[in-house]
Design an enzyme around this catalytic site. Structure first.
Site, mmCIF file in Angstrom:
data_model
loop_
_atom_site.group_PDB
_atom_site.id
_atom_site.type_symbol
_atom_site.label_atom_id
_atom_site.label_comp_id
_atom_site.label_asym_id
_atom_site.label_seq_id
_atom_site.Cartn_x
_atom_site.Cartn_y
_atom_site.Cartn_z
ATOM 1 N N TYR A 31 -52.820 -21.845 -18.454
ATOM 2 C CA TYR A 31 -53.488 -21.646 -19.756
ATOM 3 C C TYR A 31 -52.475 -21.627 -20.896
ATOM 4 O O TYR A 31 -52.087 -20.552 -21.377
ATOM 5 C CB TYR A 31 -54.271 -20.328 -19.753
ATOM 6 N N TRP A 35 -56.294 -18.160 -26.193
ATOM 7 C CA TRP A 35 -57.691 -17.936 -25.825
ATOM 8 C C TRP A 35 -58.211 -16.729 -26.582
ATOM 9 O O TRP A 35 -57.481 -15.740 -26.772
ATOM 10 C CB TRP A 35 -57.824 -17.703 -24.319
ATOM 11 N N ASN A 36 -59.476 -16.806 -26.959
ATOM 12 C CA ASN A 36 -60.079 -15.819 -27.847
ATOM 13 C C ASN A 36 -60.034 -14.378 -27.318
ATOM 14 O O ASN A 36 -59.340 -13.520 -27.886
ATOM 15 C CB ASN A 36 -61.517 -16.291 -28.114
ATOM 16 N N TYR A 83 -52.945 -29.282 -19.474
ATOM 17 C CA TYR A 83 -54.255 -28.632 -19.475
ATOM 18 C C TYR A 83 -55.356 -29.659 -19.691
ATOM 19 O O TYR A 83 -55.242 -30.575 -20.495
ATOM 20 C CB TYR A 83 -54.330 -27.579 -20.584
ATOM 21 N N GLN A 103 -66.303 -17.112 -27.439
ATOM 22 C CA GLN A 103 -66.037 -16.288 -26.248
ATOM 23 C C GLN A 103 -66.433 -14.849 -26.553
ATOM 24 O O GLN A 103 -66.692 -14.504 -27.715
ATOM 25 C CB GLN A 103 -64.546 -16.375 -25.884
ATOM 26 N N ASP A 161 -66.734 -17.875 -16.233
ATOM 27 C CA ASP A 161 -67.062 -19.285 -16.039
ATOM 28 C C ASP A 161 -68.055 -19.653 -14.922
ATOM 29 O O ASP A 161 -69.059 -20.269 -15.170
ATOM 30 C CB ASP A 161 -65.772 -20.075 -15.806
ATOM 31 N N TYR A 344 -62.725 -16.865 -8.244
ATOM 32 C CA TYR A 344 -62.848 -16.715 -9.694
ATOM 33 C C TYR A 344 -63.884 -15.666 -10.095
ATOM 34 O O TYR A 344 -63.648 -14.487 -9.887
ATOM 35 C CB TYR A 344 -63.147 -18.106 -10.246
ATOM 36 N N GLU A 388 -54.073 -12.638 -12.346
ATOM 37 C CA GLU A 388 -55.257 -12.874 -13.178
ATOM 38 C C GLU A 388 -56.464 -12.067 -12.681
ATOM 39 O O GLU A 388 -57.186 -11.461 -13.460
ATOM 40 C CB GLU A 388 -55.561 -14.377 -13.153
HETATM 41 C C1 GLC Z 1 -60.670 -18.507 -17.746
HETATM 42 C C2 GLC Z 1 -61.490 -17.240 -17.781
HETATM 43 C C3 GLC Z 1 -61.682 -16.795 -19.200
HETATM 44 C C4 GLC Z 1 -60.319 -16.630 -19.857
HETATM 45 C C5 GLC Z 1 -59.444 -17.874 -19.688
HETATM 46 C C6 GLC Z 1 -58.010 -17.648 -20.108
HETATM 47 O O1 GLC Z 1 -61.328 -19.569 -18.326
HETATM 48 O O2 GLC Z 1 -62.725 -17.428 -17.155
HETATM 49 O O3 GLC Z 1 -62.399 -15.607 -19.266
HETATM 50 O O4 GLC Z 1 -60.463 -16.333 -21.198
HETATM 51 O O5 GLC Z 1 -59.424 -18.274 -18.347
HETATM 52 O O6 GLC Z 1 -57.440 -16.556 -19.425
#
Ligand code: GLC
Length: 423
Positions: A31, A35-36, A83, A103, A161, A344, A388
């Site tokens: 990632y 991310w929000n 990504y 999000q 997700d 997940y 994670e």
């Molecule tokens: C995945 C998770 C999401 C998170 C992202 C970055 O998509 O499902 O909740 O924000 O990863 O960690």
């Protein structure tokens, strides 16, 4: 250095290592952008050792707010070929490029905690953020709450997700025209811990609908391939509206706007019966196209405590779900079909969700439950590392390593669980 101090130092090192200058990535490789909701948790984590950096994280997040108030779920500050789906797939044409969905709106909930750490130092910064947060909450109200409770237009918008929550809506998504693509996530993490191929096809089909209509929210809500009521976001939003209202009181905001926020929270509470599943005895996700409920109780139901909306008759059922595992709240009920302990959001326990649930437990006086949840989460991190998510049955670490939000949750909440400390 004792064990807790060593873990604290490692958590700070992870957060610093993932700090790209003004924003923090969830983890390297898997990632590589902002991310929000990860960022809101990162800000909370930074507030334990660098308050200035905590506010900067939120400011960077809100600097990518869309003119309509939406705060996007990914901000692609810098290109990264590792990504998929990247900015060219989303096609939002914003600057910086972003995704086209949102999000979970946890920012106000956590900003309130960050401000409490130093109300004088944070006042001006929170004051500048307040109208932006209000605009985002208004976006949720306008674009996602038209059916009553909060809906998500893409499973990615829920932050959970591939949860069983989305099974009915996902089953109706036609992914036959999705075309060829190469996933990158399974190059970073074991495929058995990630969503499957059909899930991914459907994620992309929903994304393509949004892109093809130019991310027109009305079209997405009225005719998009996926729209489901989300108990987790509903409870988070109820709490966030109230916390933003409380922040407004503290900062001397317009009383009319504060009353508006309280009214939005009340409307969500009034709509909760539409996601109450009588037979399962809990709040459950529901497909807004077909009316069908999700097949199982998920961790979203436990967030009723965060919103102070728990129903007494659900309590024993929720605890029974928790008792089926050894570590933390499972993302889906282990007794229900569809549960997978390492895949997940189909079973694993997530420290961030545990922390939100724990805030609710604490605030509602469920201190023994909160202490148990904190102890179990602390054991996972102390024994397995800052991963994670974790297998709730045996504690196996899963997904990505050196994860920002797990480090943040350690610093802000979980660490006390190692020696039985209270909040
Ligand atoms: C995945 C998770 C999401 C998170 C992202 C970055 O998509 O499902 O909740 O924000 O990863 O960690």
């Amino acid at each position: 250095m004792d064990r807790i101090e060593a873990l604290d130092a490692r958590a700070r090192e992870i957060m610093r290592g993932n700090d790209m200058g003004g924003y923090t990535i969830p983890t390297k490789g898997l990632y590589p952008f902002q991310w929000n909701w990860d960022s809101a948790f990162a800000a909370w984590g930074f507030s334990t050792f660098d308050l200035d950096r905590a506010w900067t994280e939120l400011e960077t997040l809100f600097s990518a707010q869309w003119p309509d108030g939406m705060v996007p779920h990914i901000i692609f500050h810098r290109p990264d070929p590792g990504y998929f789906p990247g900015p060219e797939v989303w096609g939002t044409r914003t600057d910086p490029p972003t995704s086209g969905i949102s999000q979970p709106p946890v920012a106000a909930i956590l900003a309130r905690r960050i401000l409490a750490a130093d109300p004088v130092a944070g006042r001006a910064r929170m004051k500048a953020l307040w109208p932006k947060m209000l605009a985002w909450h208004r976006w949720w109200r306008r674009c996602r709450c038209g059916h009553g409770v909060a809906a998500v237009a893409h499973p990615w918008e829920s932050g959970r997700d591939n949860c069983t929550d989305w099974d009915p809506g996902m089953a109706r998504v036609d992914a036959s025209g999705v075309g060829e693509y190469t996933r990158r996530d399974t190059g970073h993490v074991d495929a058995s811990m990630r969503p499957g191929k059909l899930d991914y096809d459907r994620f992309l089909a929903i994304l393509q609908f949004g892109r093809d209509c130019g991310w027109d929210q009305q079209t997405i809500v009225e005719r998009g391939p996926f729209l489901m009521a989300d108990p987790a976001i509903t409870f988070i939003l109820i709490r966030a509206h109230r916390d933003l209202a409380a922040l407004g009181q503290e900062l001397g905001a317009d009383p009319g706007e504060i009353a508006t926020l309280e009214g939005w929270a009340a409307d969500l509470v009034a709509a909760l019966p539409m996601i109450w599943h009588k037979k399962l005895g809990a709040h459950v996700a529901r497909d807004l196209r077909s009316g069908e409920f999700a097949p199982a109780i998920s961790s979203g139901a436990f967030l009723a405590w965060l919103a102070n909306c728990a129903r007494d008759e659900a309590e024993a059922r929720l605890i029974a779900i928790w008792d089926r595992v050894r570590f933390g709240i499972p993302s889906s009920d282990p007794a229900a079909p569809g549960f997978e302990s390492r895949r997940y959001w189909r079973g694993p326990t997530w420290p961030v969700v545990n922390a939100l649930i724990a805030i609710g437990m604490r605030d509602s006086g469920r201190d023994a439950l909160e202490a148990r949840l904190r102890r179990e989460t602390a054991e996972l991190i102390a024994n397995g590392g800052f991963w994670e998510y974790f297998d709730p049955l045996d504690g196996t670490p899963c997904g990505g390593d050196a994860f920002t939000w797990t480090a943040a949750i350690w610093l802000t909440w979980a660490r006390g669980g190692l020696n039985g400390e209270g909040a």
